[in-house]
Design a protein around this motif. Structure first.
Motif, PDB file in Angstrom:
ATOM      1  N   ARG A  28       0.837  -1.176   0.090  1.00 26.31           N
ATOM      2  CA  ARG A  28       0.112   0.107  -0.016  1.00 26.31           C
ATOM      3  C   ARG A  28       0.765   1.300   0.136  1.00 26.31           C
ATOM      4  NH1 ARG A  28      -1.546  -2.445   4.788  1.00 26.31           N
ATOM      5  NH2 ARG A  28      -1.211  -0.592   5.936  1.00 26.31           N
ATOM      6  N   ARG A  30       1.245   5.461   0.395  1.00 21.91           N
ATOM      7  CA  ARG A  30       0.612   6.826   0.813  1.00 21.91           C
ATOM      8  C   ARG A  30       1.454   7.987   0.474  1.00 21.91           C
ATOM      9  NH1 ARG A  30      -1.726   4.712   6.473  1.00 21.91           N
ATOM     10  NH2 ARG A  30      -3.214   2.996   5.740  1.00 21.91           N
ATOM     11  N   GLY A 161       3.423  -2.493   4.327  1.00 19.22           N
ATOM     12  CA  GLY A 161       3.083  -3.865   3.893  1.00 19.22           C
ATOM     13  C   GLY A 161       3.557  -4.917   5.295  1.00 19.22           C
ATOM     14  N   SER A 181       7.195   1.625  -6.334  1.00 15.97           N
ATOM     15  CA  SER A 181       6.028   1.976  -6.109  1.00 15.97           C
ATOM     16  C   SER A 181       5.594   3.280  -5.530  1.00 15.97           C
ATOM     17  CB  SER A 181       5.242   0.974  -5.155  1.00 15.97           C
ATOM     18  OG  SER A 181       5.299  -0.574  -5.646  1.00 15.97           O
TER      19      SER A 181
END
Length: 199
Positions: A28, A30, A161, A181
């Protein structure tokens, strides 16, 4: 020979290297940024000193790999690396936390009663919530871009993660994936204030 001093930061570096394997699509991510920053001013970059992940006083093969990945991502966006007086400084940090998931699962069970009137047993269903508790380790790898002149963070990205066991080669591959990422969400190129499309 003196025994090696236990250093939590070093352990955190290694644990963060195990992270980001929670799902097949990757960690993920952010991001956040300073809306007052003028990204068109930034053309050169260097590493922040000291890098947060190396505050223990030494580097590791993990922090070296992150540096290589950051260099690749910044150069791909047109930024030129300089040792002194860069426009942007890049800092990175790894944090490991213990987490707990708690959730309820509906269950059905039966109680059996004997009926003297019917001279037989019969079942009475009842429903309840079964509480499940799962503890796990979560790692966060954060990359900050700092306006060097103002010493002010202007953009940050974090890959989050679960920490899982990996071989050293797999850990490095996960670090590569995490940095890629994070930078996939960075929308600017050197000397430009116009955001480009991100994934």
């Amino acid at each position: 020979m003196n025994a090696m001093r236990f250093d939590f930061r070093h352990v955190a570096v290694l644990l963060v290297a195990l992270l980001l394997t929670a799902c097949a699509t990757g960690p993920r991510v952010r991001t956040d940024y300073d809306p007052s920053a003028d990204f068109s001013r930034y053309r050169t970059w260097g590493f922040y000193k000291p890098i947060a992940m190396e505050e223990s006083g030494y580097s590791s093969w993990i922090s070296d790999r992150i540096k290589d990945d950051v260099r690749r991502e910044m150069e791909a966006r047109g930024y030129r690396y300089v040792e002194s007086d860069p426009d942007l400084q890049v800092n990175f940090q790894g944090i490991v936390r213990e987490k707990t998931d708690v959730w309820s699962v509906p269950r059905t069970d039966y109680q059996y009663f004997y009926s003297y009137r019917r001279r037989a047993y019969f079942a009475m269903p009842f429903w309840y919530d079964d509480t499940q508790v799962h503890q796990y380790t979560e790692g966060t790898l954060t990359v900050d871009l700092v306006d060097a002149e103002r010493n002010r963070m202007v953009w940050t990205g974090a890959a989050i993660g679960r920490v899982t066991k990996r071989t050293p080669h797999e850990r490095l591959a996960e670090v590569d994936k995490a940095i890629a990422s994070i930078f996939a969400q960075y929308p600017y190129r050197a000397g430009s204030t116009v955001p480009v499309a991100t994934d």
